[in-house]
Design a protein around this motif. Structure first.
Motif, mmCIF file in Angstrom:
data_model
loop_
_atom_site.group_PDB
_atom_site.id
_atom_site.type_symbol
_atom_site.label_atom_id
_atom_site.label_comp_id
_atom_site.label_asym_id
_atom_site.label_seq_id
_atom_site.Cartn_x
_atom_site.Cartn_y
_atom_site.Cartn_z
ATOM 1 N N THR A 69 0.823 -1.213 0.000
ATOM 2 C CA THR A 69 0.000 0.000 0.000
ATOM 3 C C THR A 69 0.855 1.260 0.000
ATOM 4 N N GLY A 70 2.198 1.090 -0.073
ATOM 5 C CA GLY A 70 3.088 2.240 -0.049
ATOM 6 C C GLY A 70 3.378 2.773 -1.442
ATOM 7 N N SER A 71 4.372 3.657 -1.509
ATOM 8 C CA SER A 71 4.718 4.321 -2.773
ATOM 9 C C SER A 71 6.059 3.867 -3.331
ATOM 10 N N GLU A 72 6.754 2.932 -2.649
ATOM 11 C CA GLU A 72 8.042 2.463 -3.148
ATOM 12 C C GLU A 72 7.992 0.969 -3.412
ATOM 13 N N THR A 73 8.804 0.540 -4.352
ATOM 14 C CA THR A 73 8.908 -0.879 -4.668
ATOM 15 C C THR A 73 9.779 -1.557 -3.630
ATOM 16 N N LEU A 74 9.319 -2.722 -3.170
ATOM 17 C CA LEU A 74 10.033 -3.463 -2.136
ATOM 18 C C LEU A 74 10.652 -4.725 -2.736
ATOM 19 N N SER A 75 11.889 -4.994 -2.366
ATOM 20 C CA SER A 75 12.607 -6.177 -2.862
ATOM 21 C C SER A 75 13.194 -6.941 -1.690
ATOM 22 N N ASP A 76 13.862 -8.075 -2.019
ATOM 23 C CA ASP A 76 14.493 -8.919 -0.988
ATOM 24 C C ASP A 76 13.504 -9.270 0.114
ATOM 25 N N LEU A 77 12.307 -9.677 -0.290
ATOM 26 C CA LEU A 77 11.267 -9.996 0.686
ATOM 27 C C LEU A 77 11.571 -11.323 1.375
ATOM 28 N N GLY A 78 11.333 -11.361 2.667
ATOM 29 C CA GLY A 78 11.488 -12.589 3.435
ATOM 30 C C GLY A 78 10.509 -12.604 4.585
ATOM 31 N N VAL A 79 10.004 -13.790 4.916
ATOM 32 C CA VAL A 79 8.991 -13.917 5.959
ATOM 33 C C VAL A 79 9.417 -15.009 6.930
ATOM 34 N N ARG A 80 9.137 -14.807 8.190
ATOM 35 C CA ARG A 80 9.413 -15.825 9.188
ATOM 36 C C ARG A 80 8.382 -15.738 10.307
ATOM 37 N N LEU A 81 8.415 -16.751 11.184
ATOM 38 C CA LEU A 81 7.505 -16.831 12.316
ATOM 39 C C LEU A 81 8.280 -16.651 13.602
ATOM 40 N N GLN A 82 7.712 -15.875 14.505
ATOM 41 C CA GLN A 82 8.294 -15.656 15.828
ATOM 42 C C GLN A 82 7.194 -15.911 16.862
ATOM 43 N N ARG A 83 7.510 -16.757 17.816
ATOM 44 C CA ARG A 83 6.477 -17.047 18.812
ATOM 45 C C ARG A 83 6.945 -16.643 20.197
ATOM 46 N N GLY A 84 5.951 -16.248 21.017
ATOM 47 C CA GLY A 84 6.238 -15.836 22.375
ATOM 48 C C GLY A 84 6.092 -16.986 23.341
ATOM 49 N N GLY A 85 6.165 -16.662 24.633
ATOM 50 C CA GLY A 85 6.058 -17.682 25.660
ATOM 51 C C GLY A 85 4.643 -18.216 25.796
ATOM 52 N N VAL A 86 4.537 -19.456 26.250
ATOM 53 C CA VAL A 86 3.243 -20.105 26.379
ATOM 54 C C VAL A 86 2.418 -19.446 27.484
ATOM 55 N N VAL A 87 1.120 -19.344 27.250
ATOM 56 C CA VAL A 87 0.175 -18.913 28.280
ATOM 57 C C VAL A 87 -0.825 -20.037 28.488
ATOM 58 N N THR A 88 -1.201 -20.272 29.721
ATOM 59 C CA THR A 88 -2.052 -21.420 30.036
ATOM 60 C C THR A 88 -3.378 -21.037 30.675
ATOM 61 N N THR A 100 3.507 -4.414 25.836
ATOM 62 C CA THR A 100 3.868 -3.745 24.577
ATOM 63 C C THR A 100 5.195 -4.225 24.007
ATOM 64 N N ASP A 101 5.970 -4.983 24.786
ATOM 65 C CA ASP A 101 7.274 -5.432 24.284
ATOM 66 C C ASP A 101 7.570 -6.839 24.797
ATOM 67 N N PRO A 102 6.768 -7.818 24.362
ATOM 68 C CA PRO A 102 6.998 -9.186 24.836
ATOM 69 C C PRO A 102 8.282 -9.766 24.242
ATOM 70 N N VAL A 103 8.801 -10.758 24.903
ATOM 71 C CA VAL A 103 10.049 -11.387 24.473
ATOM 72 C C VAL A 103 9.745 -12.488 23.465
ATOM 73 N N THR A 104 10.541 -12.549 22.390
ATOM 74 C CA THR A 104 10.422 -13.636 21.427
ATOM 75 C C THR A 104 11.188 -14.840 21.945
ATOM 76 N N ALA A 105 10.486 -15.956 22.103
ATOM 77 C CA ALA A 105 11.135 -17.161 22.621
ATOM 78 C C ALA A 105 11.834 -17.940 21.516
ATOM 79 N N VAL A 106 11.172 -18.079 20.374
ATOM 80 C CA VAL A 106 11.715 -18.874 19.271
ATOM 81 C C VAL A 106 11.359 -18.192 17.962
ATOM 82 N N SER A 107 12.312 -18.215 17.006
ATOM 83 C CA SER A 107 12.077 -17.688 15.665
ATOM 84 C C SER A 107 12.510 -18.722 14.634
#
Length: 760
Positions: A69-88, A100-107
Motif C-alpha cells: 500500500t506504499g509508494s516504493e517498490t520493495l525487494s528482498d522480501l522474506g517472511v518468518r515466524l516468531q512465537r512468544g512464551g506459552v500462556v495457560t 507492549t514489548d513481549p520477548v520472542t522465545a523462538v524464531s
C-alpha cells in the motif's frame, strides 16, 4: 486486578495488536526497536491457518496475501515466524495483550519470497513450520508473529509488514467439556414512519444479496451439518438462538406482499422479491434453530424506563399480559393514526406485545421464546429489570462488561467460566445469562480484524481452549455465551467457522436452555454505563410528550381494551424508541416528533362540527343548545363537552355529563340552557377526554334568542298588572267623584251637569 483484565479483554488487540517481538533480520540476531506502523506499508491478509489446534509433532501452515500500500517498490522480501512464551490461562493471555514489548522465545529462519513487490501489487505467500521448528512445549496458547522484511528505495532492509495471531496446542481435551451457546441478532431500525408508511427503501438493500441482513442470515445457513447417531437427518453442528425483532419481520412481510409506496410515491418500493426470499430463508433457519422474540421494535428498554415510559416498555414485550397495564409508572408511547393509510396488509394489523410473538409464529411457522429479554448494549438498570419481569420476562441477557464482577463470568483470573448469574433488581434478584463481552467483541469485529477474519477466529479458538483447560474435573463443567452486538456485519464464512469451532475437543455446543441449567457465577451488580451510547434526550422528550397524549386518549376509550384500540400507536412509539437510533440523534428526533405529531392528529379526529353560518337560534327560554360531534376514530370514546359564555350574562349553561361517541359516526349532543333575555350570545364549545386533554378544535358559536327569558317575562307581566291596576284605580276614583257631585246638585239640575274635563 479483575477490572484491569476486563478492560484488556474489551480492548481486544485485533485492530491494533501490540508487538509480539522486535524485528530480527537474517543478518543479525539482536532485537531492534519496533518500526513505526507508517513504515510498514505491506498489508498482510491471512486466509489460512491450519490446524486450529495443533498436537505435538504436527505442522502449522499459514497462507495469505501481501499487498503493498506504499509508494516504493520493495525487494528482498522474506517472511518468518516468531512465537512468544506459552500462556495457560485466560488471564495470562489478557496480560500478554497488555505487554507492549513481549520477548520472542523462538524464531524460524526467514523464508525468501519472490519479488519485487511494486506499489499496489499483491503477492501470495505460504509458510509452514512444525511444532519442533517453533519449539512448542506443553499445551497452551502461543502468541505468534508473522514478520515480513524487505528492502526499500534506501537500500536498507527493515520490517515492512506483520500480522499477529495465536497457536493453540492441545494434547488431550479436559475431562469436563465447556458448554458454548450462541445468541445471534437479526434486527434493523425501522424504515417506516408513525403511520406505518415507508420513508425510504433502505431495508430492500439490507436483505438483498450482499446486504448486512443477507450476510447475517448467511452465517447460520453456512453452518456444517452433522448426522448424530440415531438421528433421521443431519442437523447444524451447533444450535444458534436467533433473536428476531417482530417489527422487522412485520416490515418485510409488508414488502413481500406486493408493490408498496416509498416516501409517498406509489409502487416505488424495490424490495418485494428480496424481502420474500429473505423471509423464506429465515423460515428455513427457524426450523433448525431456536427463536427468541425481542421486544417489538427492539426498544431501548433503559431509555423508556428512565423517561417514565415503563408502561410503554411493557406493551412491547412478547410475553406481556394482554390488556392495558395498571399502576404504570409513566406515560406510554404511541403511534399515529390507527389505520391512517387505509386498508393494510395483514402483517401490519398485528399489535406489539403478545401479538409480536404471534406475528413471528405466523410468519416463521415456529413458536418463539417470549420469556427472555436481551439488553441492547448489554446493560439494564435495576428498575428496568423490575419492569421487564412484571411484563413476563423470566430471564435477561446481559454483557459481562455491564456487571461489577463480570470477570467471574469469564473465568478470570483463575475461576470457572459460568454464563449463568443472578442480578439484583428493584423487586428482587433476576435470573440472567451473561454474555462473554470479549468473545462477543471478537465475533462482532471479525470482518475488520487486522490480518483478516481468520485472525479473529483463531483468537476466538485460543480463548475458548484456555477456558476449557481451566475446567478441571468439575462435572458441572463451564459455560460460555457468545452474543455479538445488534448491528453485527459479519463475514459469513468466518463467523460460521467460529460457531463450528464450538465442536472442537473440550467444547460442547449448547443452547440457552442448557446454560440456564449450568454452573452459576457471582457476577455482582449492574454498573453505571458512563459514556455508553444512549438515545438522545431531545428525542426522548418528544416520546414522553407523545406518551402522555396517548395515555390521556387511552382513558377515553370505551367498549374495548385501550391497548388493542391504540395498538398501532404503541407500535409506532416502539419503532421510534429502537436502540438502533442511538447512533443517529437527528434521525431519532425526527422519528420521535413524527410520533408526537401523529398522536396529536389522532386526537384531532374527534371534533365538534360548527354551524354552517356560525349561528345557532334558540326557540324558547329553556331550549337546549344542540351540538354536532364527529368521531372519525375506529373505536368509541367517552368525551366531556364544555360550553362557555362570555361573562355568563343572559344565558346560563346547564351541567354537562360525559358522552359516549360511537366509532366513525356523527352524534348530536343536547346542552341544557336557560335564557334570561333575548339577544345574541357569544359561546365557545370544546371537547376533552375524561382526563382533561383537548380533543379537536374549539368552536365559536353565536347563539341568538328572541324568546323572553324568565326575568324578562316577569317584568312584562308585572308591568301589565301594574297598568291594569292603574286603570282600575282611575275608574274607581271617577265613579266616586261622580256619586258625590249628584248628591250635592239641586233637583232638576241634572241637565245642566258640567263636563268632566275643562274644554280649555
Amino acid at each position: 486486578m479483575t477490572r484491569v483484565l476486563t478492560a484488556a479483554l474489551l480492548a481486544l488487540p485485533l485492530a491494533a495488536a501490540p508487538a509480539l517481538a522486535p524485528e530480527l533480520s537474517p543478518a543479525a540476531a539482536a532485537p531492534a526497536a519496533p518500526a513505526p506502523a507508517a513504515e510498514r506499508p505491506v498489508v498482510v491478509d491471512l486466509t489460512r491457518l491450519d490446524p486450529r489446534t495443533v498436537a505435538p509433532g504436527g505442522t502449522v501452515t499459514l497462507a495469505g496475501t501481501l499487498t503493498n500500500t506504499g509508494s516504493e517498490t520493495l525487494s528482498d522480501l522474506g517472511v518468518r515466524l516468531q512465537r512468544g512464551g506459552v500462556v495457560t490461562t485466560r488471564a495470562d493471555l489478557l496480560a500478554a495483550d497488555a505487554d507492549t514489548d513481549p520477548v520472542t522465545a523462538v524464531s524460524t529462519p526467514f523464508l525468501p519470497l519472490p519479488g519485487p513487490l511494486a506499489p499496489g501489487a499483491t503477492l501470495p505467500f505460504t509458510v509452514t513450520a512444525t511444532t519442533a521448528d517453533l519449539g512448542l512445549g506443553g499445551d497452551g496458547v502461543y502468541p505468534l508473529l508473522l514478520n515480513l522484511n524487505g528492502t526499500g528505495d534506501d537500500g536498507e532492509q527493515r520490517r515492512v509488514g506483520e500480522v499477529r495471531t495465536h497457536l493453540v496446542q492441545q494434547t488431550a481435551p479436559p475431562a469436563a467439556a465447556t458448554s458454548v451457546a450462541w445468541l445471534w441478532p437479526l434486527t434493523e431500525r425501522s424504515h417506516r414512519d408513525a403511520a406505518g408508511d415507508f420513508t425510504d427503501d433502505g431495508l430492500a438493500a439490507e436483505v438483498a444479496e450482499g446486504g448486512r441482513l443477507d450476510r447475517a442470515l448467511a452465517v447460520v445457513e453456512r453452518l456444517p451439518a452433522v448426522l448424530a447417531p440415531g438421528a433421521p437427518a443431519p442437523t447444524p453442528v451447533a444450535p444458534v438462538t436467533l433473536a428476531v425483532d417482530p417489527a422487522l419481520v412485520e416490515e418485510l412481510s409488508v414488502m413481500a406482499e406486493g408493490p408498496y409506496a416509498v416516501a409517498g410515491e406509489q409502487d416505488a418500493g424495490t424490495g418485494t422479491t428480496a424481502a420474500g426470499a429473505w423471509l423464506e430463508r429465515l423460515r428455513a433457519a427457524a426450523a433448525d434453530h431456536p427463536v427468541v422474540a425481542l421486544p417489538y421494535g427492539d426498544v431501548d428498554a433503559d431509555a423508556l424506563q428512565a423517561t417514565g415510559l415503563g408502561a410503554a416498555l411493557t406493551r412491547t414485550l412478547p410475553g406481556a399480559p394482554t390488556g392495558e397495564p395498571t399502576g404504570s409508572d409513566g406515560a406510554d408511547g404511541t403511534d399515529g393514526d390507527p389505520d391512517a393509510s387505509g386498508t393494510r396488509p395483514t402483517a401490519t394489523d398485528a399489535s406489539p406485545g403478545p401479538a409480536g410473538a404471534a406475528l413471528l409464529a405466523d410468519v416463521l411457522g415456529v413458536a418463539p421464546r417470549t420469556d427472555l429479554a436481551w439488553a441492547p448494549g448489554g446493560a439494564l438498570r435495576p428498575d428496568t429489570l423490575a419492569t421487564l419481569r412484571a411484563g413476563g420476562v423470566e430471564r435477561v441477557v446481559l454483557a459481562s462488561s455491564a456487571l461489577s464482577d463480570g470477570d467471574a463470568v469469564l473465568g478470570v483470573p483463575d475461576g470457572t467460566a459460568a454464563a449463568r448469574a443472578s442480578v439484583p433488581a428493584d423487586d428482587g434478584p433476576v435470573e440472567a445469562l451473561v454474555a462473554d463481552a470479549g468473545l462477543s467483541s471478537v465475533v462482532g469485529t471479525a470482518d475488520t480484524a487486522v490480518g483478516g477474519p481468520r485472525i479473529a477466529e483463531q483468537r476466538y479458538v485460543a480463548e475458548l481452549v484456555l477456558v476449557s483447560q481451566q475446567a478441571g474435573t468439575d462435572p458441572a463443567g463451564q459455560s460460555v455465551l457468545v452474543a455479538p452486538a445488534r448491528g453485527v456485519d459479519p463475514d459469513p464464512e468466518a463467523v460460521a467457522a467460529m460457531i463450528a469451532d464450538t465442536a472442537l475437543p473440550g467444547l460442547r455446543p449448547a443452547s440457552l436452555t442448557d446454560l440456564a441449567a449450568g454452573p452459576v457465577a457471582d457476577a455482582g451488580t449492574p454498573l453505571e454505563q458512563a459514556g455508553a451510547a444512549v438515545l438522545d434526550p431531545a428525542g426522548l422528550g418528544e416520546l414522553a410528550a407523545a406518551g402522555g397524549l396517548r395515555d390521556d386518549l387511552a382513558g377515553a376509550v370505551v367498549g374495548e381494551d385501550p391497548a388493542t384500540a391504540l395498538a398501532s400507536s404503541d407500535a409506532a412509539l416502539a419503532r421510534a424508541a429502537s436502540a438502533a437510533w442511538r447512533d443517529d440523534p437527528a434521525g431519532f428526533l425526527a422519528a420521535a416528533q413524527d410520533v408526537r405529531d401523529t398522536v396529536g392528529g389522532l386526537r384531532g379526529r374527534v371534533t365538534l362540527v360548527a354551524p354552517a353560518d356560525g349561528t345557532y337560534s334558540l326557540a324558547s327560554s329553556d331550549a337546549p343548545l344542540v351540538l354536532t360531534v364527529q368521531n372519525d376514530l375506529p373505536f368509541a370514546v367517552r368525551v366531556l363537552p364544555q360550553v362557555r359564555t362570555r361573562d355568563n350574562v343572559g344565558l346560563t349553561i346547564g351541567d354537562l355529563s360525559a358522552q359516549e361517541l360511537a366509532p366513525g359516526q356523527r352524534t348530536t349532543l343536547e346542552v341544557p340552557t336557560q335564557v334570561r333575555q333575548s339577544g345574541r350570545f357569544a359561546v365557545t364549545a370544546s371537547l376533552t377526554t375524561p382526563g382533561g386533554g383537548a380533543l379537536g378544535d374549539d368552536v365559536a358559536i353565536q347563539v341568538r334568542s328572541t324568546a323572553y327569558g324568565t326575568i324578562s317575562l316577569s317584568i312584562t307581566i308585572g308591568a301589565a298588572v301594574l297598568l291594569g291596576l292603574l286603570f282600575l284605580r282611575r275608574g274607581i276614583l271617577f265613579l266616586r267623584r261622580r256619586g258625590r257631585t249628584e248628591e250635592e246638585l239641586p233637583d232638576g239640575a241634572g241637565a245642566a251637569w258640567p263636563p268632566s274635563r275643562s274644554p280649555v
